[in-house]
Design a protein around this motif. Sequence first.
Motif, PDB file in Angstrom:
ATOM      1  N   THR A   1      10.386  76.894  12.426  1.00 21.14           N
ATOM      2  CA  THR A   1       9.414  75.796  12.555  1.00 21.14           C
ATOM      3  C   THR A   1       9.997  74.440  12.141  1.00 21.14           C
ATOM      4  O   THR A   1       9.326  73.428  12.250  1.00 21.14           O
ATOM      5  CB  THR A   1       8.128  76.080  11.751  1.00 21.14           C
ATOM      6  N   ARG A   2      11.240  74.452  11.677  1.00 20.72           N
ATOM      7  CA  ARG A   2      11.868  73.161  11.396  1.00 20.72           C
ATOM      8  C   ARG A   2      12.075  72.401  12.714  1.00 20.72           C
ATOM      9  O   ARG A   2      12.049  71.179  12.749  1.00 20.72           O
ATOM     10  CB  ARG A   2      13.208  73.358  10.694  1.00 20.72           C
ATOM     11  N   CYS A   3      12.304  73.145  13.785  1.00 22.24           N
ATOM     12  CA  CYS A   3      12.435  72.495  15.098  1.00 22.24           C
ATOM     13  C   CYS A   3      11.209  72.765  15.976  1.00 22.24           C
ATOM     14  O   CYS A   3      10.702  71.875  16.629  1.00 22.24           O
ATOM     15  CB  CYS A   3      13.671  73.005  15.835  1.00 22.24           C
ATOM     16  N   HIS A   4      10.802  73.999  16.004  1.00 23.17           N
ATOM     17  CA  HIS A   4       9.707  74.381  16.901  1.00 23.17           C
ATOM     18  C   HIS A   4       8.377  74.179  16.178  1.00 23.17           C
ATOM     19  O   HIS A   4       7.983  75.018  15.376  1.00 23.17           O
ATOM     20  CB  HIS A   4       9.868  75.839  17.337  1.00 23.17           C
ATOM     21  N   LEU A   5       7.741  73.076  16.489  1.00 23.71           N
ATOM     22  CA  LEU A   5       6.503  72.741  15.780  1.00 23.71           C
ATOM     23  C   LEU A   5       5.350  73.575  16.332  1.00 23.71           C
ATOM     24  O   LEU A   5       4.450  73.059  16.976  1.00 23.71           O
ATOM     25  CB  LEU A   5       6.162  71.262  15.982  1.00 23.71           C
TER      26      LEU A   5
ATOM     27  N   HIS B   1      13.935  80.900  28.831  1.00 26.71           N
ATOM     28  CA  HIS B   1      13.402  79.582  28.519  1.00 26.71           C
ATOM     29  C   HIS B   1      11.968  79.561  29.007  1.00 26.71           C
ATOM     30  O   HIS B   1      11.688  79.252  30.156  1.00 26.71           O
ATOM     31  CB  HIS B   1      14.241  78.499  29.194  1.00 26.71           C
TER      32      HIS B   1
ATOM     33  N   ALA C   1       9.593  77.676  28.455  1.00 23.93           N
ATOM     34  CA  ALA C   1       9.063  76.378  28.868  1.00 23.93           C
ATOM     35  C   ALA C   1       9.320  76.140  30.349  1.00 23.93           C
ATOM     36  O   ALA C   1       8.546  75.508  31.036  1.00 23.93           O
ATOM     37  CB  ALA C   1       9.718  75.273  28.058  1.00 23.93           C
TER      38      ALA C   1
ATOM     39  N   PRO D   1      12.651  68.202  15.492  1.00 24.40           N
ATOM     40  CA  PRO D   1      11.335  68.690  15.931  1.00 24.40           C
ATOM     41  C   PRO D   1      11.144  68.511  17.435  1.00 24.40           C
ATOM     42  O   PRO D   1      11.570  67.519  18.020  1.00 24.40           O
ATOM     43  CB  PRO D   1      10.356  67.817  15.144  1.00 24.40           C
ATOM     44  N   ALA D   2      10.527  69.513  18.049  1.00 28.98           N
ATOM     45  CA  ALA D   2      10.283  69.449  19.500  1.00 28.98           C
ATOM     46  C   ALA D   2       8.778  69.381  19.749  1.00 28.98           C
ATOM     47  O   ALA D   2       8.024  70.190  19.213  1.00 28.98           O
ATOM     48  CB  ALA D   2      10.866  70.687  20.165  1.00 28.98           C
TER      49      ALA D   2
ATOM     50  N   ARG E   1      12.167  65.437  20.149  1.00 29.70           N
ATOM     51  CA  ARG E   1      12.464  65.619  21.579  1.00 29.70           C
ATOM     52  C   ARG E   1      11.296  66.294  22.284  1.00 29.70           C
ATOM     53  O   ARG E   1      10.436  66.906  21.629  1.00 29.70           O
ATOM     54  CB  ARG E   1      13.748  66.422  21.772  1.00 29.70           C
TER      55      ARG E   1
ATOM     56  N   TYR F   1       9.943  69.185  24.375  1.00 26.88           N
ATOM     57  CA  TYR F   1      10.300  70.582  24.645  1.00 26.88           C
ATOM     58  C   TYR F   1      10.164  70.861  26.146  1.00 26.88           C
ATOM     59  O   TYR F   1       9.130  70.613  26.744  1.00 26.88           O
ATOM     60  CB  TYR F   1       9.360  71.487  23.845  1.00 26.88           C
TER      61      TYR F   1
END
Lengths: 620, 247
Positions: free
Chosen positions: A135-139, A175, A177, B145-146, B228, B230
């Motif tokens: 979760t540091r990147c994927h909020l 991926h 997304a 954070p994405a 960024r 996502y």
Amino acid sequence: MSRARTCLAFFLVVASAWAVEAGIFRVDLWAQQDQGCERCHYDQTYTTGFAASVHARNSCASCHGFIKDLGSHMRGADRPKPVDCTTCHERISREYLQNFHYLQEDFRCVDCHGDIHTRTASKVPVKIRAVKACTRCHLNEEYVASGHAEALLRGNMDAASCMDCHGLHDTRVYHTALRTYPEEARMFYNTRCIACHSDAAMMGRNALSAKIVEYYEETYHGKVQDVGFATLVAGCADCHTTHNILPKTDPRSSIHPDNLVTNCGRCHTGFHPRFVLYKAHPDYRDRQNYPALYWTFVFMSSLLVVTFLFFWVHTALWWRKSYWEKHRREKEGIVEEGCLITEGGHVHVERFSRSERLMHLVLICSFFTLVTTGFPLKYHREPWAPLFLDFWGGAHMAGVAHRIAAAVLILLFSIVAWRSVRFVVAPGAGWKGWKERLFGPDSLFPRWKDWEDLKGMVLWFFDRGEKPRFDRWTYWEKFDFWAVFWGMFAIGGSGVLLWSPELSSYIVPGWVLNVASLVHSEEALLAALFIFTVHFFNTHFVPDKFPMDRLIFTGTYSIDELKRHRPQEYERLASQGKLDELKRPHPGIPLKLAAAVVGLASLLFGSLLTVLFIVALVGR
Amino acid sequence: MNRFLGTPSTVLLALALFCLVQAQPAQSRQGWRFVSPDTLEGWMRTDQVTLVNVMSRIECLDHRIARSVCIACEQFASSMETLRKDVKLVLYCESEMCHRSCLAADEAVKAGFREVYVLNGGLPAWKRAGYATESVQRVKRRPIPAVKAEELKRWLMRHGQYAVLDIRSREQYRREHLDGAVNIPFSELHERYHELARDRGYLVVDDQGFRSFLASCYLAEKGFQVVRLYGGMAKWRSYKQAQEKRR
């Protein structure tokens, strides 16, 4: 203090360099292990920090090997090779070769694990550490608010963390997304959900049903997904969403009753709101919660058991009697009636008209299409199921073929129904004499003689009487006709409802589609097994006709055969002087050959399917 | 001759020729071919190969197949005269969904290169096959954070100090971009990042979400505050389409 340490270090470096240069000592770091590294690399990280780390039992050379010449190294010429964690963490490194973060973003071990020199064992469970790291990147705020996260943070280590669904070191290149690899991604994530939700022990600990997966796999969604066409139907995440997974009592949940129309509407369009009453995980053995399904299941199962119990016993007795009879005659030297050349041996009479034969041929094609496109879903776990669907070009094309074949069958049914009406209300005669026609010998309507014939057959089976003298239609042929006729209402009616579930929701609520699925599936089994066992035996495999009777393809048989199989009809036609009207030329070799090829192929294929279905049925 | 043509051997010969034609590597109509990582690795050991990384300079120096030349796709047409035409030319980019290596391959064929190949699956395929890469100037990875497409509007309203930085090519930017987005193609970012105001953060947007992470790490290394999008513009587009479909 700091200055003194710097001076000491400088002295040691210069002294070591001089010693090495002068050839006073040469060091093979592989052999010498860590002796001396900390003299230059004296930072706390590499000394006390490393000593307290999880890697402390390793030497510097374990990772930074291949320095052969210390002097050269100290001059900066002999540099160690890049650290290769794979030397020890071989399995993880193998998994990591498939990791999305490595392949796409080139994350290396250090990017997630930080400086390994000071890495200590954590008391925080790995699942929670994974959530914190991801979760540091994927909020993923939805995940944090989800039932899984809530349970996990309460300390329930059964609850799914990021790593349980996405993998830890083998995070796939799905991926989501961009919806790349949709097939593999859907299969992979479904498998992840199923892994936990079918674990009886884990579900038991959490007051959840481990059968929920099994129930899902018995629905259309589950079957198509399981047979390998995951993108065509709803997988777990399509209804439960990917991260916002909450119990259906929570108004924020995608499966909360208030949200079902929107949720189903993500894939289905043009449906009535009661469409969402469809049960995605029904248990047809649960009388309390699914009474309609339960009683349908009981009725259909009873129908299957009673029908097959009667006809398989009938078939077995018939075979016994015929076989024994044949061998008794052979033993006693009695020549078979069919082997004697008589006056009627070369004279053929018509039993089936050209249009009836054509209809039967079309019916065979339609039936096999329906069976080979429908049964792979019914027995989706069998190894042959995907092969059949692949033959048709996938689940979607199989569905199209199934509907075309169903339309053909409905057309045939309509023609037969129309002909039946025209038989009773005859052209020219109208209603006049309808009773005679309906209960007459040419009618397929049951009459008292059929009951007498049945009793006569049973007595004959047990050597207690002569074989009944049949007229044009026997009781089993009438049963064949009526079973298909009434079966069409069950299988055809349910099929029409399932044809376009969205449109059907304007007529019936969603749960009726569950009932329709069950009826369609069980009636199909009844029809297929009945045709492939009882009909095949009665018409083709009975010892005096084995291996097949070509009559339905050629349309004619000899007068001798008419006398032998339908004595009463022969006598009736002869007494009425109608035999001459029915006389036809011999069907000819090409037609007989074609009949043999088509007939035998159908019989063999049907027999093979019977074996497959029975194996699947027993193995369930 | 006539007798020969009538024999079954003619049929067999025709069949063999057909199989031979079918066995040839797939060649695009443009005149270049795909090459697998294993074949490329074999060539690199025995043949003379020019390997061109057509990603941005930042990406190429971050990690690449050893002995690669860095020429961004956008600059390929003007820079390819430095490349030898008498050896195999192999181009690759950052993902199997990237078309930049194909565009560069088209340019190379037009310019008279005879043996032009595109690495099938790009750099990920090379790595998946287990082959190493080299880093010349690695950008330090850090948590970026994405923001998801469905959250974007709300997020931008909540974080007014953030501007949108579109790192796609000028053509892609011209075709479609987010409201208020500024465009600095990734291939120029190392030269132009100082044009960005330092008193605000940036939401970095790329085409498919594969490149914005490294661009963000690079900008973070230069002291910018970044997040960024996502899935990039592709995800934004599919989100918008789904929204319209629902309406």
